[in-house]
Write a protein that holds these residues in place. Structure first.
Motif, PDB file in Angstrom:
ATOM      1  N   ARG A  10       0.821  -1.217   0.000  1.00 32.87           N
ATOM      2  CA  ARG A  10       0.000   0.000   0.000  1.00 32.87           C
ATOM      3  C   ARG A  10       0.854   1.267   0.000  1.00 32.87           C
ATOM      4  NH1 ARG A  10      -3.625  -1.053   5.301  1.00 32.87           N
ATOM      5  NH2 ARG A  10      -1.503  -1.287   6.117  1.00 32.87           N
ATOM      6  N   PRO A  11       0.414   2.309  -0.678  1.00 35.58           N
ATOM      7  CA  PRO A  11       0.975   3.640  -0.441  1.00 35.58           C
ATOM      8  C   PRO A  11       0.264   4.223   0.781  1.00 35.58           C
ATOM      9  CG  PRO A  11      -0.614   3.765  -2.218  1.00 35.58           C
ATOM     10  CD  PRO A  11      -0.561   2.317  -1.790  1.00 35.58           C
ATOM     11  N   ILE A  12       1.010   4.833   1.693  1.00 32.30           N
ATOM     12  CA  ILE A  12       0.400   5.298   2.936  1.00 32.30           C
ATOM     13  C   ILE A  12       0.854   6.709   3.290  1.00 32.30           C
ATOM     14  CG2 ILE A  12       0.144   2.992   3.929  1.00 32.30           C
ATOM     15  CD1 ILE A  12       2.660   3.645   5.650  1.00 32.30           C
ATOM     16  N   ALA A  13       0.087   7.314   4.187  1.00 36.40           N
ATOM     17  CA  ALA A  13       0.481   8.543   4.865  1.00 36.40           C
ATOM     18  C   ALA A  13       0.343   8.291   6.355  1.00 36.40           C
ATOM     19  CB  ALA A  13      -0.389   9.717   4.440  1.00 36.40           C
ATOM     20  N   LEU A  14       1.316   8.777   7.119  1.00 33.11           N
ATOM     21  CA  LEU A  14       1.301   8.640   8.568  1.00 33.11           C
ATOM     22  C   LEU A  14       1.307  10.039   9.159  1.00 33.11           C
ATOM     23  CD1 LEU A  14       1.560   6.762  11.076  1.00 33.11           C
ATOM     24  CD2 LEU A  14       4.047   7.043  10.866  1.00 33.11           C
ATOM     25  N   SER A  15       0.201  10.401   9.811  1.00 36.01           N
ATOM     26  CA  SER A  15       0.065  11.725  10.399  1.00 36.01           C
ATOM     27  C   SER A  15       0.440  11.660  11.875  1.00 36.01           C
ATOM     28  CB  SER A  15      -1.371  12.217  10.227  1.00 36.01           C
ATOM     29  OG  SER A  15      -1.544  13.487  10.839  1.00 36.01           O
ATOM     30  N   THR A  16       1.414  12.482  12.298  1.00 38.82           N
ATOM     31  CA  THR A  16       1.867  12.493  13.678  1.00 38.82           C
ATOM     32  C   THR A  16       1.890  13.927  14.196  1.00 38.82           C
ATOM     33  OG1 THR A  16       4.267  12.860  13.403  1.00 38.82           O
ATOM     34  CG2 THR A  16       3.436  10.632  12.981  1.00 38.82           C
ATOM     35  N   ARG A  17       2.166  14.067  15.486  1.00 39.14           N
ATOM     36  CA  ARG A  17       2.218  15.409  16.071  1.00 39.14           C
ATOM     37  C   ARG A  17       3.468  16.163  15.649  1.00 39.14           C
ATOM     38  NH1 ARG A  17       3.702  11.637  19.838  1.00 39.14           N
ATOM     39  NH2 ARG A  17       5.479  12.046  21.215  1.00 39.14           N
ATOM     40  N   HIS A  18       4.399  15.489  14.968  1.00 40.44           N
ATOM     41  CA  HIS A  18       5.643  16.133  14.562  1.00 40.44           C
ATOM     42  C   HIS A  18       5.874  16.034  13.059  1.00 40.44           C
ATOM     43  CE1 HIS A  18       6.929  15.215  18.927  1.00 40.44           C
ATOM     44  NE2 HIS A  18       6.575  16.484  18.829  1.00 40.44           N
ATOM     45  N   GLY A  19       4.799  15.905  12.279  1.00 37.98           N
ATOM     46  CA  GLY A  19       4.947  15.880  10.831  1.00 37.98           C
ATOM     47  C   GLY A  19       4.086  14.807  10.194  1.00 37.98           C
ATOM     48  N   LEU A  52      -3.396   5.550   0.908  1.00 43.27           N
ATOM     49  CA  LEU A  52      -3.582   6.577  -0.118  1.00 43.27           C
ATOM     50  C   LEU A  52      -4.400   5.996  -1.270  1.00 43.27           C
ATOM     51  CD1 LEU A  52      -0.003   8.135  -0.127  1.00 43.27           C
ATOM     52  CD2 LEU A  52      -2.027   8.846   1.168  1.00 43.27           C
ATOM     53  N   SER A  53      -5.699   5.969  -1.068  1.00 43.03           N
ATOM     54  CA  SER A  53      -6.601   5.310  -2.018  1.00 43.03           C
ATOM     55  C   SER A  53      -7.316   6.280  -2.950  1.00 43.03           C
ATOM     56  CB  SER A  53      -7.638   4.489  -1.243  1.00 43.03           C
ATOM     57  OG  SER A  53      -8.303   5.301  -0.281  1.00 43.03           O
ATOM     58  N   ASN A  54      -7.209   7.586  -2.690  1.00 40.97           N
ATOM     59  CA  ASN A  54      -7.917   8.568  -3.521  1.00 40.97           C
ATOM     60  C   ASN A  54      -7.024   9.007  -4.676  1.00 40.97           C
ATOM     61  OD1 ASN A  54      -9.434  10.583  -4.642  1.00 40.97           O
ATOM     62  ND2 ASN A  54      -9.859  11.652  -2.719  1.00 40.97           N
ATOM     63  N   SER A  55      -7.274   8.441  -5.842  1.00 36.25           N
ATOM     64  CA  SER A  55      -6.426   8.716  -7.005  1.00 36.25           C
ATOM     65  C   SER A  55      -6.593  10.133  -7.542  1.00 36.25           C
ATOM     66  CB  SER A  55      -6.715   7.704  -8.120  1.00 36.25           C
ATOM     67  OG  SER A  55      -8.071   7.763  -8.513  1.00 36.25           O
ATOM     68  N   ILE A  62       2.603   9.189  -7.285  1.00 37.75           N
ATOM     69  CA  ILE A  62       1.704   9.135  -6.126  1.00 37.75           C
ATOM     70  C   ILE A  62       2.244   9.940  -4.949  1.00 37.75           C
ATOM     71  CG2 ILE A  62       0.609   7.654  -4.398  1.00 37.75           C
ATOM     72  CD1 ILE A  62       0.516   5.422  -6.458  1.00 37.75           C
ATOM     73  N   PHE A  63       3.455   9.624  -4.504  1.00 34.50           N
ATOM     74  CA  PHE A  63       3.949  10.205  -3.257  1.00 34.50           C
ATOM     75  C   PHE A  63       4.233  11.703  -3.371  1.00 34.50           C
ATOM     76  CE2 PHE A  63       5.598   5.690  -2.835  1.00 34.50           C
ATOM     77  CZ  PHE A  63       4.489   5.271  -2.111  1.00 34.50           C
ATOM     78  N   ALA A  64       4.857  12.142  -4.455  1.00 30.83           N
ATOM     79  CA  ALA A  64       5.157  13.565  -4.611  1.00 30.83           C
ATOM     80  C   ALA A  64       3.885  14.411  -4.700  1.00 30.83           C
ATOM     81  CB  ALA A  64       6.052  13.796  -5.831  1.00 30.83           C
ATOM     82  N   PRO A  65       2.908  14.056  -5.552  1.00 33.11           N
ATOM     83  CA  PRO A  65       1.694  14.890  -5.606  1.00 33.11           C
ATOM     84  C   PRO A  65       0.887  14.850  -4.312  1.00 33.11           C
ATOM     85  CG  PRO A  65       1.484  12.973  -7.042  1.00 33.11           C
ATOM     86  CD  PRO A  65       2.910  13.033  -6.624  1.00 33.11           C
ATOM     87  N   VAL A  66       0.808  13.693  -3.659  1.00 36.66           N
ATOM     88  CA  VAL A  66       0.080  13.629  -2.389  1.00 36.66           C
ATOM     89  C   VAL A  66       0.753  14.524  -1.354  1.00 36.66           C
ATOM     90  CG1 VAL A  66      -0.449  12.142  -0.421  1.00 36.66           C
ATOM     91  CG2 VAL A  66      -0.986  11.371  -2.732  1.00 36.66           C
ATOM     92  N   ALA A  67       2.085  14.471  -1.280  1.00 38.89           N
ATOM     93  CA  ALA A  67       2.813  15.319  -0.333  1.00 38.89           C
ATOM     94  C   ALA A  67       2.561  16.794  -0.619  1.00 38.89           C
ATOM     95  CB  ALA A  67       4.312  15.018  -0.407  1.00 38.89           C
ATOM     96  N   GLN A 103      -7.868   6.557   3.010  1.00 41.98           N
ATOM     97  CA  GLN A 103      -8.784   5.925   3.954  1.00 41.98           C
ATOM     98  C   GLN A 103      -8.029   5.548   5.220  1.00 41.98           C
ATOM     99  OE1 GLN A 103     -10.469   2.329   2.431  1.00 41.98           O
ATOM    100  NE2 GLN A 103     -11.847   2.010   4.170  1.00 41.98           N
ATOM    101  N   ARG A 104      -8.576   5.872   6.370  1.00 45.56           N
ATOM    102  CA  ARG A 104      -7.955   5.564   7.655  1.00 45.56           C
ATOM    103  C   ARG A 104      -7.804   4.053   7.817  1.00 45.56           C
ATOM    104  NH1 ARG A 104      -8.610   7.906  12.976  1.00 45.56           N
ATOM    105  NH2 ARG A 104      -7.018   6.880  14.277  1.00 45.56           N
ATOM    106  N   VAL A 105      -6.628   3.635   8.272  1.00 41.26           N
ATOM    107  CA  VAL A 105      -6.361   2.213   8.518  1.00 41.26           C
ATOM    108  C   VAL A 105      -5.738   2.075   9.900  1.00 41.26           C
ATOM    109  CG1 VAL A 105      -6.094   1.622   6.076  1.00 41.26           C
ATOM    110  CG2 VAL A 105      -4.088   2.341   7.398  1.00 41.26           C
ATOM    111  N   PRO A 106      -5.893   0.928  10.548  1.00 41.92           N
ATOM    112  CA  PRO A 106      -5.322   0.733  11.881  1.00 41.92           C
ATOM    113  C   PRO A 106      -3.794   0.766  11.845  1.00 41.92           C
ATOM    114  CG  PRO A 106      -6.960  -0.962  11.382  1.00 41.92           C
ATOM    115  CD  PRO A 106      -6.661  -0.250  10.101  1.00 41.92           C
TER     116      PRO A 106
END
Length: 257
Positions: A102-111, A181-184, A200-205, A219-222
């Protein structure tokens, strides 16, 4: 008169936002195993600047050993604590590109971190899941610290008398959140099977750096569903007067450290 005042307030708010963006443009970092010979890095930057012309793109490293995920994970972990908490970090060491990973994004309190779900954010995630009250730079490993005072505590390496959290608790306000990262709509129109860093990664960023909420790009995943690299503290084995240190070397810097 009141309508005119509302218009002026709206214009003032827009002006303040514009001035703040000039003073503090969005920051996007890149960490890859691409090297600089083939132009892959430059292509990713072109995508980012097309979408966010004023972005500050920072190269953390592009000399990660080819497909060396452990090394890339350590490099991004060691660097991210010295960037603004609003930064978006792209890490692409991706031997599984084109597969079912999967391509993913990880949202944290520091980035926010964007990349493949292959363990590249293992050290970051473990650090971010350590409770703030347990961040102890002075008693931690020699390389611990950074501007956030964040350092992971590997199993078996806890200071005596202190208990560490086991597992992930996503119910806390500052807990990291993971997204597939499921929203194309946030990708490039054409996606190759070998260059997700560009497509994928550059445009999403870029969209995230512009203010898009992670809920929009995926989509949120565990957290438990993310791939985690096997890690552990070094072990000292003693036999009489002889001591042997057994561990995993994940990175050698140019000075031999």
């Amino acid at each position: 008169m009141s309508m005119n005042m509302n218009v002026y307030r709206g214009m003032l708010g827009q002006l303040e936002a514009w001035l703040e963006r000039i003073e503090r443009p969005p920051v996007i970092t890149l960490t890859t195993d691409f090297g600089h010979y083939d132009g892959y890095v430059g292509t990713m930057k072109g995508v980012i600047h097309t979408l966010v012309p004023d972005a500050k793109v920072v190269d953390i490293s592009h000399e990660i050993g080819p497909q060396q995920i452990q090394e890339g994970a350590f490099i991004i972990y060691r660097a991210y604590r010295y960037f603004p908490a609003t930064a978006v970090h792209v890490a692409v060491v991706d031997p599984g590109v084109g597969s079912e990973r999967r391509p993913i994004a990880l949202s944290t309190r520091h980035g926010i971190f964007v990349g493949p779900d292959n363990g590249i954010f293992t050290y970051v995630l473990r650090a971010e899941m350590t409770p703030a009250e347990d961040h102890d730079v002075l008693s931690g490993p020699a390389w611990a610290g950074g501007m956030w005072g964040v350092a992971p505590n590997w199993a078996g390496d806890e200071p005596k008398g202190r208990r560490r959290r086991v597992g992930f608790d996503e119910g806390e306000p500052d807990a990291p959140r993971a997204y597939h990262l499921s929203n194309s709509d946030f990708w490039l129109p054409t996606v190759s099977s070998t260059f997700h860093g560009r497509d994928i990664f550059a445009p999403v960023a870029a969209h995230l750096a512009s203010g898009a909420h992670p809920d929009r790009v995926g989509q949120r995943v565990p957290l438990e569903s993310l791939v985690m690299l096997p890690i552990g503290a070094p072990r000292v084995q003693r036999s009489g007067k002889t001591a042997t240190v057994v561990g995993l070397i994940v990175h050698l810097d140019r000075f031999g450290n």
